[in-house]
Design an enzyme around this catalytic site. Structure first.
Site, PDB file in Angstrom:
ATOM      1  N   MET A  97      -2.442   0.592  15.654  1.00  0.00           N
ATOM      2  CA  MET A  97      -1.061   0.422  16.112  1.00  0.00           C
ATOM      3  C   MET A  97      -0.628   1.519  17.086  1.00  0.00           C
ATOM      4  O   MET A  97       0.508   1.517  17.553  1.00  0.00           O
ATOM      5  CB  MET A  97      -0.109   0.424  14.909  1.00  0.00           C
ATOM      6  CG  MET A  97      -0.380  -0.664  13.897  1.00  0.00           C
ATOM      7  SD  MET A  97       0.242  -2.266  14.445  1.00  0.00           S
ATOM      8  CE  MET A  97      -0.244  -3.301  13.064  1.00  0.00           C
TER       9      MET A  97
ATOM     10  N   MET B 132      -1.111   6.108   4.423  1.00  0.00           N
ATOM     11  CA  MET B 132      -0.355   5.421   5.461  1.00  0.00           C
ATOM     12  C   MET B 132       0.940   4.846   4.914  1.00  0.00           C
ATOM     13  O   MET B 132       2.001   4.945   5.540  1.00  0.00           O
ATOM     14  CB  MET B 132      -1.202   4.306   6.086  1.00  0.00           C
ATOM     15  CG  MET B 132      -0.480   3.506   7.155  1.00  0.00           C
ATOM     16  SD  MET B 132       0.083   4.510   8.539  1.00  0.00           S
ATOM     17  CE  MET B 132      -1.495   4.810   9.330  1.00  0.00           C
TER      18      MET B 132
ATOM     19  N   ALA C  68      -3.218  -5.976  14.367  1.00  0.00           N
ATOM     20  CA  ALA C  68      -3.936  -5.073  15.269  1.00  0.00           C
ATOM     21  C   ALA C  68      -4.687  -4.025  14.447  1.00  0.00           C
ATOM     22  O   ALA C  68      -4.135  -3.492  13.477  1.00  0.00           O
ATOM     23  CB  ALA C  68      -2.962  -4.383  16.221  1.00  0.00           C
TER      24      ALA C  68
ATOM     25  N   LYS D  89     -12.951   7.072   4.590  1.00  0.00           N
ATOM     26  CA  LYS D  89     -12.837   5.743   5.218  1.00  0.00           C
ATOM     27  C   LYS D  89     -13.976   4.844   4.741  1.00  0.00           C
ATOM     28  O   LYS D  89     -15.142   5.251   4.745  1.00  0.00           O
ATOM     29  CB  LYS D  89     -12.850   5.864   6.743  1.00  0.00           C
ATOM     30  CG  LYS D  89     -12.573   4.541   7.453  1.00  0.00           C
ATOM     31  CD  LYS D  89     -12.311   4.746   8.935  1.00  0.00           C
ATOM     32  CE  LYS D  89     -12.104   3.424   9.659  1.00  0.00           C
ATOM     33  NZ  LYS D  89     -10.943   2.670   9.114  1.00  0.00           N
TER      34      LYS D  89
ATOM     35  N   GLY E 174      -0.459   4.825  -0.860  1.00  0.00           N
ATOM     36  CA  GLY E 174      -1.513   5.442  -0.061  1.00  0.00           C
ATOM     37  C   GLY E 174      -0.974   6.361   1.012  1.00  0.00           C
ATOM     38  O   GLY E 174       0.243   6.537   1.167  1.00  0.00           O
TER      39      GLY E 174
ATOM     40  N   GLU F 224       2.048  -1.949  -4.560  1.00  0.00           N
ATOM     41  CA  GLU F 224       0.708  -1.408  -4.744  1.00  0.00           C
ATOM     42  C   GLU F 224      -0.100  -2.364  -5.631  1.00  0.00           C
ATOM     43  O   GLU F 224       0.478  -3.254  -6.274  1.00  0.00           O
ATOM     44  CB  GLU F 224       0.734  -0.009  -5.372  1.00  0.00           C
ATOM     45  CG  GLU F 224       0.525   1.142  -4.395  1.00  0.00           C
ATOM     46  CD  GLU F 224      -0.817   1.084  -3.657  1.00  0.00           C
ATOM     47  OE1 GLU F 224      -1.682   0.283  -4.069  1.00  0.00           O
ATOM     48  OE2 GLU F 224      -0.989   1.814  -2.671  1.00  0.00           O
TER      49      GLU F 224
ATOM     50  N   GLY G 221       0.820  -1.210   0.000  1.00  0.00           N
ATOM     51  CA  GLY G 221       0.000   0.000   0.000  1.00  0.00           C
ATOM     52  C   GLY G 221       0.850   1.254   0.000  1.00  0.00           C
ATOM     53  O   GLY G 221       0.455   2.291   0.539  1.00  0.00           O
TER      54      GLY G 221
ATOM     55  N   HIS H   5     -14.030   9.452  11.862  1.00  0.00           N
ATOM     56  CA  HIS H   5     -12.952   9.368  10.889  1.00  0.00           C
ATOM     57  C   HIS H   5     -13.264  10.237   9.668  1.00  0.00           C
ATOM     58  O   HIS H   5     -14.375  10.736   9.512  1.00  0.00           O
ATOM     59  CB  HIS H   5     -12.728   7.919  10.441  1.00  0.00           C
ATOM     60  CG  HIS H   5     -11.966   7.094  11.432  1.00  0.00           C
ATOM     61  ND1 HIS H   5     -12.581   6.438  12.469  1.00  0.00           N
ATOM     62  CD2 HIS H   5     -10.637   6.830  11.551  1.00  0.00           C
ATOM     63  CE1 HIS H   5     -11.668   5.792  13.187  1.00  0.00           C
ATOM     64  NE2 HIS H   5     -10.479   6.018  12.650  1.00  0.00           N
ATOM     65  N   HIS H   6     -12.284  10.339   8.795  1.00  0.00           N
ATOM     66  CA  HIS H   6     -12.403  11.153   7.588  1.00  0.00           C
ATOM     67  C   HIS H   6     -13.454  10.580   6.626  1.00  0.00           C
ATOM     68  O   HIS H   6     -13.845   9.410   6.716  1.00  0.00           O
ATOM     69  CB  HIS H   6     -11.039  11.235   6.894  1.00  0.00           C
ATOM     70  CG  HIS H   6     -10.428   9.891   6.638  1.00  0.00           C
ATOM     71  ND1 HIS H   6     -10.672   9.142   5.504  1.00  0.00           N
ATOM     72  CD2 HIS H   6      -9.596   9.128   7.399  1.00  0.00           C
ATOM     73  CE1 HIS H   6     -10.003   8.002   5.566  1.00  0.00           C
ATOM     74  NE2 HIS H   6      -9.344   7.965   6.710  1.00  0.00           N
TER      75      HIS H   6
END
Length: 267
Positions: free
Chosen positions: A125, A13, A122, A159, A11, A34, A8, A155-156
Site C-alpha cells: 500500500m 500492522m 494490493a 515474515k 498484530g 482477531e 488482524g 524482510h524481517h
C-alpha cells in the site's frame, strides 16, 4: 466519518492502523477482529495498539460486528481474508486488502468475491512502491532485452511468505512491460552449475534477517552500466497510511476490484 473495522488488530500492522485511525479526522474505528484463541481477543483495541483505550474490544467474530462498518481493512492470512470477504460481500460493505501469500487460485477467489463490492487489493500500500511500479515499467520498455533484470527483496525474520507479494508484483510488472510471461521467465534464486543467464530472465532473490521492515530493489544490468531503483520502508506506517488513503477512496467507488495504482491515479 467513514466507519472502519480492522482485521488482524492484534498484530503489528493492525496496531498501527488502529493508532492512525484514532488520529484521523475522516475515519472512525468501528470494530477490531482477531483469530479465535489470539491473546488480544477481548482486550481494548486501543490498549493493544499502544494508545489510549478506545472502548472497542477485539472480537474473534467478524459476523457479529460487520454491520457497524462501511469498510474492512484486512492484513491477515489468505484463508482468513477469503472468509472475511464473504462476510463483507454479503452485507455490501467495502474492503481494503493488503494480505500477501495468496495462491493464484485464491486470487481468482478474491476477484469473484469482490464483484458486488468495491475493494482495493494490493500487496503493498506504500505510495512510493506504487510510484516505483510505474517508473520501472517505463524503464524496462525503454531499455529492452539488452539489459538483464534482477529483483531483490529483504524482510524481517518473522515474515512467512517468500518472495514477498511486492517482489512478485514488481516481477509481474517487469515481465508485462517486456512482453514476457512471469511464469516462464522468473528465476527464483540460483544454485549450482546453472549455465549462462537466459535472455529475458527475471531473477528474484530473497533475504530474511532481523527486523527489516521491507526493502525492494530492481537492477537493470547492461554492458558497461547498471541502473538500480530501490525502495526502503523504515516504518510500517508507510503501508498503514497508504491503506487509510485507499480506505477513504474505495467507499466512493462502484463495485469492482481495484489496486493502489487506481487509488493514486497512476493508470
Amino acid at each position: 466519518m467513514i466507519k472502519v473495522i480492522v482485521a488482524g488488530a492484534g498484530g503489528r500492522m493492525g496496531g498501527r492502523l488502529v493508532s492512525l485511525i484514532k488520529e484521523s479526522k475522516t475515519l472512525q474505528l468501528a470494530g477490531a477482529v482477531e483469530k479465535k484463541g489470539h491473546p488480544a481477543v477481548g482486550q481494548d483495541a486501543g490498549e493493544v495498539a499502544g494508545c489510549r483505550p478506545l472502548g472497542i474490544p477485539i472480537s474473534d467474530d467478524l459476523t457479529s460486528i460487520a454491520d457497524r462498518a462501511d469498510v474492512l481493512i484486512e492484513f491477515t492470512a489468505p484463508e482468513a481474508t477469503l472468509a472475511h470477504l464473504d462476510i463483507m460481500a454479503a452485507r455490501k460493505k467495502a474492503a481494503v486488502i493488503g494480505t500477501t501469500g495468496l495462491s493464484s487460485g485464491q486470487v481468482v477467489e478474491v476477484r469473484t468475491k469482490t464483484k458486488s463490492i468495491p475493494c482495493v487489493f494490493a500487496p503493498n500500500m506504500s505510495v512510493g512502491v506504487n510510484l516505483m511500479l510505474k517508473v520501472i515499467a517505463e524503464m524496462a520498455r525503454t531499455l529492452g532485452d539488452d539489459y538483464d533484470i534482477e529483483v531483490t527483496e529483504a524482510h524481517h525474520r518473522l515474515k512467512k511468505d517468500a518472495p514477498s507479494g511486492t517482489a512478485l508484483k514488481i516481477a509481474q510488472v517487469l515481465a508485462e512491460a517486456t512482453g514476457g510471461d512471469i511464469e516462464k521467465v522468473a528465476a527464483y534464486g540460483r544454485k549450482g552449475l546453472i549455465g549462462e543467464r537466459k535472455r529475458g530472465e527475471i531473477g528474484i532473490q530473497v533475504i530474511r534477517a532481523g527486523d527489516i521492515v521491507g526493502d525492494h530493489t530492481v537492477v537493470f544490468g547492461g554492458i558497461g552500466e547498471r541502473l538500480e531503483v530501490t525502495h526502503r520502508a523504515s516504518s510500517r506506517d508507510t503501508f498503514a497510511r497508504g491503506a487509510l488513503r485507499a480506505t477513504e477512496w474505495v467507499v466512493k467507488q462502484p463495485p469492482g476490484l481495484y489496486d493502489m495504482q487506481d487509488v493514486l491515479g497512476l493508470k
